[in-house]
Design a protein around this motif. Structure first.
Motif, PDB file in Angstrom:
ATOM      1  N   HIS A 525       0.810  -1.149  -0.096  1.00 55.29           N
ATOM      2  CA  HIS A 525      -0.087   0.006  -0.024  1.00 55.29           C
ATOM      3  C   HIS A 525       0.995   1.215  -0.028  1.00 55.29           C
ATOM      4  O   HIS A 525       1.896   1.464   0.960  1.00 55.29           O
ATOM      5  CB  HIS A 525      -0.990  -0.152   1.294  1.00 55.29           C
ATOM      6  CG  HIS A 525      -2.058   0.938   1.113  1.00 55.29           C
ATOM      7  ND1 HIS A 525      -3.195   0.862   0.464  1.00 55.29           N
ATOM      8  CD2 HIS A 525      -2.078   2.239   1.691  1.00 55.29           C
ATOM      9  CE1 HIS A 525      -3.830   1.956   0.356  1.00 55.29           C
ATOM     10  NE2 HIS A 525      -3.428   2.861   1.486  1.00 55.29           N
ATOM     11  N   GLU A 526       0.784   2.156  -1.191  1.00 50.44           N
ATOM     12  CA  GLU A 526       1.684   3.230  -1.140  1.00 50.44           C
ATOM     13  C   GLU A 526       0.662   4.494  -1.247  1.00 50.44           C
ATOM     14  O   GLU A 526       1.324   5.385  -1.571  1.00 50.44           O
ATOM     15  CB  GLU A 526       2.457   2.885  -2.334  1.00 50.44           C
ATOM     16  CG  GLU A 526       3.380   1.738  -2.337  1.00 50.44           C
ATOM     17  CD  GLU A 526       3.857   1.657  -4.015  1.00 50.44           C
ATOM     18  OE1 GLU A 526       5.151   2.373  -3.779  1.00 50.44           O
ATOM     19  OE2 GLU A 526       3.761   0.873  -4.678  1.00 50.44           O
ATOM     20  N   ASP A 527      -0.464   4.451  -0.919  1.00 47.43           N
ATOM     21  CA  ASP A 527      -1.165   5.575  -0.905  1.00 47.43           C
ATOM     22  C   ASP A 527      -2.037   5.822   0.397  1.00 47.43           C
ATOM     23  O   ASP A 527      -1.968   4.936   1.235  1.00 47.43           O
ATOM     24  CB  ASP A 527      -2.161   5.920  -2.065  1.00 47.43           C
ATOM     25  CG  ASP A 527      -3.180   4.713  -2.208  1.00 47.43           C
ATOM     26  OD1 ASP A 527      -3.737   4.387  -1.266  1.00 47.43           O
ATOM     27  OD2 ASP A 527      -3.266   4.191  -3.307  1.00 47.43           O
ATOM     28  N   ASN A 528      -2.666   6.912   0.420  1.00 49.80           N
ATOM     29  CA  ASN A 528      -3.521   7.201   1.860  1.00 49.80           C
ATOM     30  C   ASN A 528      -4.996   6.828   1.562  1.00 49.80           C
ATOM     31  O   ASN A 528      -5.756   7.145   2.664  1.00 49.80           O
ATOM     32  CB  ASN A 528      -3.451   8.733   2.045  1.00 49.80           C
ATOM     33  CG  ASN A 528      -1.796   9.180   2.618  1.00 49.80           C
ATOM     34  OD1 ASN A 528      -1.390   8.585   3.265  1.00 49.80           O
ATOM     35  ND2 ASN A 528      -1.647  10.218   1.976  1.00 49.80           N
ATOM     36  N   ASN A 529      -5.168   5.781   0.434  1.00 45.64           N
ATOM     37  CA  ASN A 529      -6.704   5.499   0.646  1.00 45.64           C
ATOM     38  C   ASN A 529      -6.809   4.279   1.122  1.00 45.64           C
ATOM     39  O   ASN A 529      -6.591   3.366   0.540  1.00 45.64           O
ATOM     40  CB  ASN A 529      -7.101   5.619  -1.154  1.00 45.64           C
ATOM     41  CG  ASN A 529      -8.624   5.314  -1.134  1.00 45.64           C
ATOM     42  OD1 ASN A 529      -9.486   5.353  -0.095  1.00 45.64           O
ATOM     43  ND2 ASN A 529      -9.106   5.182  -2.445  1.00 45.64           N
ATOM     44  N   SER A 530      -7.513   4.114   2.157  1.00 47.16           N
ATOM     45  CA  SER A 530      -7.724   2.792   3.058  1.00 47.16           C
ATOM     46  C   SER A 530      -8.561   1.949   2.069  1.00 47.16           C
ATOM     47  O   SER A 530      -8.698   1.078   2.242  1.00 47.16           O
ATOM     48  CB  SER A 530      -8.113   3.016   4.244  1.00 47.16           C
ATOM     49  OG  SER A 530      -9.309   3.856   4.399  1.00 47.16           O
ATOM     50  N   GLU A 531      -9.734   2.696   1.202  1.00 45.71           N
ATOM     51  CA  GLU A 531     -10.558   1.973   0.448  1.00 45.71           C
ATOM     52  C   GLU A 531      -9.939   1.036  -0.214  1.00 45.71           C
ATOM     53  O   GLU A 531     -10.805  -0.033  -0.929  1.00 45.71           O
ATOM     54  CB  GLU A 531     -11.284   3.094  -0.337  1.00 45.71           C
ATOM     55  CG  GLU A 531     -12.265   3.889   0.753  1.00 45.71           C
ATOM     56  CD  GLU A 531     -13.168   4.917  -0.075  1.00 45.71           C
ATOM     57  OE1 GLU A 531     -13.188   5.035  -1.200  1.00 45.71           O
ATOM     58  OE2 GLU A 531     -13.904   5.822   0.580  1.00 45.71           O
ATOM     59  N   ASN A 532      -8.638   1.036  -0.614  1.00 49.98           N
ATOM     60  CA  ASN A 532      -8.137   0.187  -1.795  1.00 49.98           C
ATOM     61  C   ASN A 532      -7.645  -0.919  -1.136  1.00 49.98           C
ATOM     62  O   ASN A 532      -7.079  -1.926  -1.753  1.00 49.98           O
ATOM     63  CB  ASN A 532      -6.825   0.986  -2.283  1.00 49.98           C
ATOM     64  CG  ASN A 532      -7.156   2.073  -3.455  1.00 49.98           C
ATOM     65  OD1 ASN A 532      -8.383   2.196  -3.618  1.00 49.98           O
ATOM     66  ND2 ASN A 532      -6.435   2.867  -3.435  1.00 49.98           N
ATOM     67  N   ILE A 533      -7.850  -1.370   0.246  1.00 49.32           N
ATOM     68  CA  ILE A 533      -7.436  -2.413   1.029  1.00 49.32           C
ATOM     69  C   ILE A 533      -8.562  -3.412   1.134  1.00 49.32           C
ATOM     70  O   ILE A 533      -9.655  -2.976   1.715  1.00 49.32           O
ATOM     71  CB  ILE A 533      -6.746  -1.988   2.267  1.00 49.32           C
ATOM     72  CG1 ILE A 533      -5.612  -1.193   2.109  1.00 49.32           C
ATOM     73  CG2 ILE A 533      -6.500  -3.349   2.973  1.00 49.32           C
ATOM     74  CD1 ILE A 533      -4.831  -0.687   3.241  1.00 49.32           C
ATOM     75  N   ASP A 534      -8.358  -4.571   0.809  1.00 50.18           N
ATOM     76  CA  ASP A 534      -9.522  -5.624   0.733  1.00 50.18           C
ATOM     77  C   ASP A 534      -9.288  -6.088   2.200  1.00 50.18           C
ATOM     78  O   ASP A 534      -8.270  -6.510   2.881  1.00 50.18           O
ATOM     79  CB  ASP A 534      -9.220  -6.710  -0.071  1.00 50.18           C
ATOM     80  CG  ASP A 534     -10.363  -7.824  -0.222  1.00 50.18           C
ATOM     81  OD1 ASP A 534     -11.020  -7.836   0.792  1.00 50.18           O
ATOM     82  OD2 ASP A 534     -10.211  -8.614  -1.165  1.00 50.18           O
ATOM     83  N   CYS A 535     -10.491  -6.239   2.865  1.00 49.63           N
ATOM     84  CA  CYS A 535     -10.577  -6.655   4.435  1.00 49.63           C
ATOM     85  C   CYS A 535     -10.043  -8.082   4.550  1.00 49.63           C
ATOM     86  O   CYS A 535      -9.874  -8.529   5.680  1.00 49.63           O
ATOM     87  CB  CYS A 535     -12.005  -6.396   4.874  1.00 49.63           C
ATOM     88  SG  CYS A 535     -13.092  -7.670   4.145  1.00 49.63           S
ATOM     89  N   SER A 536     -10.096  -8.859   3.475  1.00 49.28           N
ATOM     90  CA  SER A 536      -9.433 -10.162   3.536  1.00 49.28           C
ATOM     91  C   SER A 536      -8.121 -10.470   3.157  1.00 49.28           C
ATOM     92  O   SER A 536      -7.688 -11.357   2.931  1.00 49.28           O
ATOM     93  CB  SER A 536     -10.435 -11.069   2.505  1.00 49.28           C
ATOM     94  OG  SER A 536     -10.224 -10.657   1.367  1.00 49.28           O
ATOM     95  N   SER A 537      -7.448  -9.369   3.172  1.00 47.33           N
ATOM     96  CA  SER A 537      -6.089  -9.356   2.626  1.00 47.33           C
ATOM     97  C   SER A 537      -5.059 -10.260   3.542  1.00 47.33           C
ATOM     98  O   SER A 537      -5.367 -10.022   4.932  1.00 47.33           O
ATOM     99  CB  SER A 537      -5.308  -7.962   2.553  1.00 47.33           C
ATOM    100  OG  SER A 537      -6.077  -6.993   1.665  1.00 47.33           O
TER     101      SER A 537
END
Length: 911
Positions: A525-537
């Motif tokens: 993750h290289e940006d400030n947008n947490s929406e790009n993170i899948d909760c199942s990561s």
């Protein structure tokens, strides 16, 4: 990639097969009659997963046209991850309660209702998982077509693009070829060598490096110098019959093609035909894109050696295949230089522009895109081709740059690049795929440190035990396989010649990141947008995040958390980790400015790697003793001086780093301190690394119990510790690195009784007696020592004659070792030495190098030699010297050193 997920699930299932765990499961089953078949259920889950793994091994994973198959593989992937989580917790609850024996364990079950409830819950989840596996198997039979199995008609799908690229290379205009002049000249000279013996020539490098293009260019120009010639594409799915048929077809003259019938010939007959056609001819055969040594061995006996100057040329991505040619005939293709990369890109991106010039408005983003290609010709050609058809606007070119991973996934014009790189990935054995993908979870151009990388792979469970080799030794073998397959590149070697740091090519990294996201392997993750993170990561590596970032994220399935950014607010971060990610295996908080570790860390039952290097942490909580699975504890350069007693209960601990640098200038005697350890830690039989430990009478006495140590640093050693310390160290038959620092510069290190014939790296900092250099440590162990650091020895006699017996030294560091005025390096001494450091010798006025000394020396470091007024005499005799560094030397010394470059070719660096 789902098959790699299954491997992880099978690994944790294996944790339930040891005798103690099986006994506990049996007892648990008797207590809870509902789950009396629990052991059978676990075995059934393992059987189902192994069969599914076999099925997945035999299909083309990237055939997106088979929608039912894609959907079914995703279901398998998710269920395998779920099973891994369940079993990890189950194994922990069983094993962690078994320290006091099975009878006490059963008593605990009755006295601890919560434990019993947890075990019942997990057992129910296992039963449910078995049912889901059975249903998935039935679903496959109903909905998933099997025509894509590797034995079917589509088995060559993986090689399609490789074959097309090979054909296309024959039709590239020579004006479009860049940067091959020197390599083309080498190949031409090897082909036309006066040596009339049949010889093999190999060209190797990563996919897309231009191997086929280069060899094609030479082949087209030189083939008419041979009586006959053939170009054969050897795919991964080659058959010997097919290769022989193609050779016969290629070398037959037009009139012969119809007269030779190969249709019904068996293997022996086909080989006889090839031998007959090649006999008494000078021939040239190219075997393009060879993946396996066996492919060559299968047909080698058909290549006639009639001493007419025949040549076999091989192209490959694999170093072992390239080794079929003698070293003098091997050519590794490196990255294109910056100017050649720019030239090639512009020819493709601006085909109709005058001189292929890049418009000034696009130059910034064009340069960035070329940099992303990192000298890989196929990437430059592919991206240049895509951009040649796009709008010539800054915004469009910036979009392509920023969305390169997405473009690789979705832009059909980049399919040649994607598929060539994908082919290299699919060719990897499944045990290497996770290791490769893991390397992409670091920033672009990041230099991956070998030792840390191996420890992370072990913690992740990627490494399987092989015979008597340690997991670290197996992991290093995996790393070298990835390098030899051109999936990783060596960035730096140590003085031993071993890999110190490696690197992932930028374009290959983009491919790996795409696969990581697609398979839910992990996320960088290289940006400030947490929406790009899948909760199942399952894995998360953070580079940048805003203040509120961690409040927005819930990652219940997270297995690995790595931080590659020290500008982070710690409170929300740690709250997320400890409260929401209970399955964590790797927690690396290096350089995070935290001062405390929450007591809740003990709830991370699966934790195998804890990194607190360069943090401000001053102590560890008592709950650390609950980290039953912990393998690596990295506290280097933190502020921790003592470990809690519970550390001694971490039976699986393999590596402990806890050294603090107290003098970053390294001028004083005591530059580093170690840590005080609880007594029980000397019974942790798996410990391989301790760096570093503070010495005392108890420590040197108990140390001999740690017979598996490979790397050991001890500080604050007193003279009266010496005898006991030598006795303990002599029990360590695997020790390869030893560092001993005396308590102060007046304390004598009496190590004459030490003999470690397997030692490779030795640091001794403290006063030495003159007889020490004649002891077994140098006379016997000296044959194996490759790196030697001596500090504050304060010897009155020249140490070089004695040290010269260490003929395998590659690095020699001498700091305040000698109180005399002259050092002479005589002819024949230190033949393998690559670096020499001379530091802080206040009386030294002359250094002399005789002709024939240090024949391999590449660098010299001179630091704080206040009386040395002239450049070492005879330095021109060092034929391999590339650089000399100077620091805190006499005022005029820098000018003299700078002037030495006129005598021979090397770089002088003055600090």
């Amino acid at each position: 990639m789902a098959e790699a997920t299954i491997v992880a699930a099978l690994r944790v299932l294996g944790e339930l097969t040891n005798e103690v765990a099986k006994l506990a499961i049996s007892k648990f089953s008797r207590l809870c009659s509902t789950y009396k078949n629990l052991e059978a259920n676990i075995n059934n889950i393992g059987s189902e997963l192994r069969v599914m793994q076999g099925f997945l091994d035999g299909i083309e994973m990237d055939d997106q046209s088979n929608k039912p198959q894609v959907a079914w593989i995703k279901e398998v992937h998710e269920l395998a991850n779920h099973i891994e989580d369940i079993v990890s917790e189950f194994a922990y609850l069983i094993n962690n309660q078994m320290f006091d024996g099975i009878s006490v364990y059963v008593t605990k079950l009755f006295k601890d209702p919560k434990l019993l409830v947890d075990l019942k819950r997990i057992a129910s989840q296992l039963l449910e998982a078995e049912t889901r596996l059975v249903n998935l198997a039935r679903m496959k039979e109903r909905w998933v077509p099997t025509t894509n199995v590797s034995t079917g008609e589509n088995s060559n799908y993986s090689n399609e693009y490789s074959y097309k690229m090979a054909i296309s290379a024959h039709f590239i205009d020579k004006d479009q070829i860049v940067g091959i002049k020197n390599n083309s000249g080498k190949l031409t000279s090897w082909l036309n060598s006066k040596n009339l013996e049949l010889s093999v020539i190999s060209v190797w490098g990563m996919g897309g490096a231009g191997k086929t293009t280069l060899v094609t260019n030479v082949f087209k120009r030189e083939k008419n110098n041979f009586d006959c010639h053939a170009w054969i594409n050897v795919s991964q799915s080659y058959t010997v019959d097919n290769v022989l048929h193609n050779i016969i077809y290629e070398i037959c003259k037009e009139g012969q093609k119809n007269s030779i019938n190969t249709g019904n010939k068996d293997l022996r007959e086909l080989k006889e035909i090839v031998v007959k056609l090649l006999k008494e001819k000078k021939y040239l055969i190219v075997l393009d894109d060879m993946w396996d040594i066996k492919a060559f061995q299968d047909i080698r006996d058909t290549f006639v050696n009639d001493h007419r100057g025949s040549r076999i040329m091989i192209t490959s991505r694999i170093a072992n295949v390239a080794s079929l040619a003698p070293e003098r005939n091997r050519l590794e293709l490196k990255r294109l230089p910056e100017l050649d990369s720019w030239d090639l890109f512009c020819k493709k991106a601006f085909p109709i522009e005058r001189n292929h010039e890049c418009p000034p408005t696009l130059k910034k983003w064009a340069k960035e895109i070329v940099s992303k290609c990192d000298g890989l010709p196929l990437a430059l050609v592919s991206l240049g081709g895509v951009l040649s058809c796009s709008e010539k606007t800054e915004s469009e070119w910036r979009r392509v740059h920023d969305q390169l991973t997405w473009e690789l996934d979705n832009n059909p014009n980049l399919d040649p690049l994607k598929n060539i790189l994908n082919l290299s990935f699919k060719r990897l054995p499944k045990y290497l795929k996770n290791c490769f993908l893991h390397c992409s979870l670091f920033p672009e151009d990041f230099l991956l440190p070998r030792k840390k990388l191996l420890r992370l792979w072990i913690a992740e469970g990627f490494i399987q035990q092989k015979g008597r080799s340690t997991l670290e030794e197996v992991a290093e073998g995996y790393l070298m396989e990835l390098i030899h397959c051109s999936m990783l590149q060596i960035a730096k070697k140590n003085e031993f010649g071993r890999v110190k740091r490696c690197q992932m090519h930028d374009t290959v990294r983009e491919l790996a990141l795409s696969l990581c996201r697609k398979e839910n392997f992990g996320l960088l993750h290289e940006d400030n947008n947490s929406e790009n993170i899948d909760c199942s990561s399952r894995r998360l590596s953070l580079i940048k995040l805003r203040e509120t970032f961690m409040h927005d994220v819930c990652l219940p399935k997270l297995r690995t958390f790595m931080l590659v950014d020290d500008d982070v607010l710690s409170s929300p971060l740690l709250s997320m980790v400890f409260d929401k990610s209970r399955y964590l295996t790797v927690l690396d908080l290096e350089e995070l400015p935290i001062e405390t570790v929450p007591n809740a860390i003990g709830d991370l039952f699966n934790l195998r790697y804890l990194g607190l290097r360069n943090t401000k942490v001053k102590s560890l909580p008592k709950s650390m003793k609950k980290l039953y699975n912990l393998q690596t504890l990295d506290l280097n350069c933190s502020q921790i001086q003592n470990l809690p007693d519970g550390i001694a209960e971490l039976k699986k601990l393999r590596h402990l780093f806890a050294e603090v640098v107290v003098d970053p200038t390294y001028r004083s005697f005591r530059t580093c301190t170690g840590i005080s350890l609880p007594k029980g830690i000397f019974y942790l039989k798996d410990l391989q690394t301790i760096q570093a430990l503070e010495s005392n009478a108890m420590v040197v006495r108990e140390l001999g119990n740690l017979t598996q140590l490979r790397s050991f640093r001890i500080r604050n050693v007193k003279e009266n510790h010496s005898v006991e310390l030598c006795k303990s160290l002599s029990k360590m038959s695997f020790l390869s690195y030893l560092s001993i620092y005396a308590s102060d510069e007046k304390e004598i290190l009496q190590m004459e009784g030490l003999n470690l014939p397997q030692l490779q790296k030795l640091d001794l900092c403290g006063k030495l007696k003159e007889t020490m250099l004649e002891s077994p440590l140098f006379k016997i162990s000296g044959n194996s020592i490759q790196t030697l650091l001596l500090g504050w020895s304060q010897l009155q006699n020249d140490p070089l004659p004695s040290l010269s017996h260490c003929r395998n030294l590659t690095y020699l560091y001498l700091k305040r070792v000698y109180e005399g005025q002259q050092l002479i390096f005589k002819a024949g001494w230190f033949p393998k030495l690559k670096r020499l450091d001379l530091v802080l010798m206040p009386n030294l006025i002359q250094v002399e190098m005789e002709q024939g000394t240090m024949a391999s020396l590449e660098g010299i470091w001179l630091w704080e030699l206040k009386q040395l007024m002239e450049v070492p005499k005879g330095i021109e005799h060092l034929i391999s010297l590339k650089w000399m560094g100077c620091r805190d030397m006499p005022v005029d010394f820098g000018g003299l050193a700078e002037g030495t470059h006129q005598l021979f070719h090397f770089t002088c660096r003055v600090f």
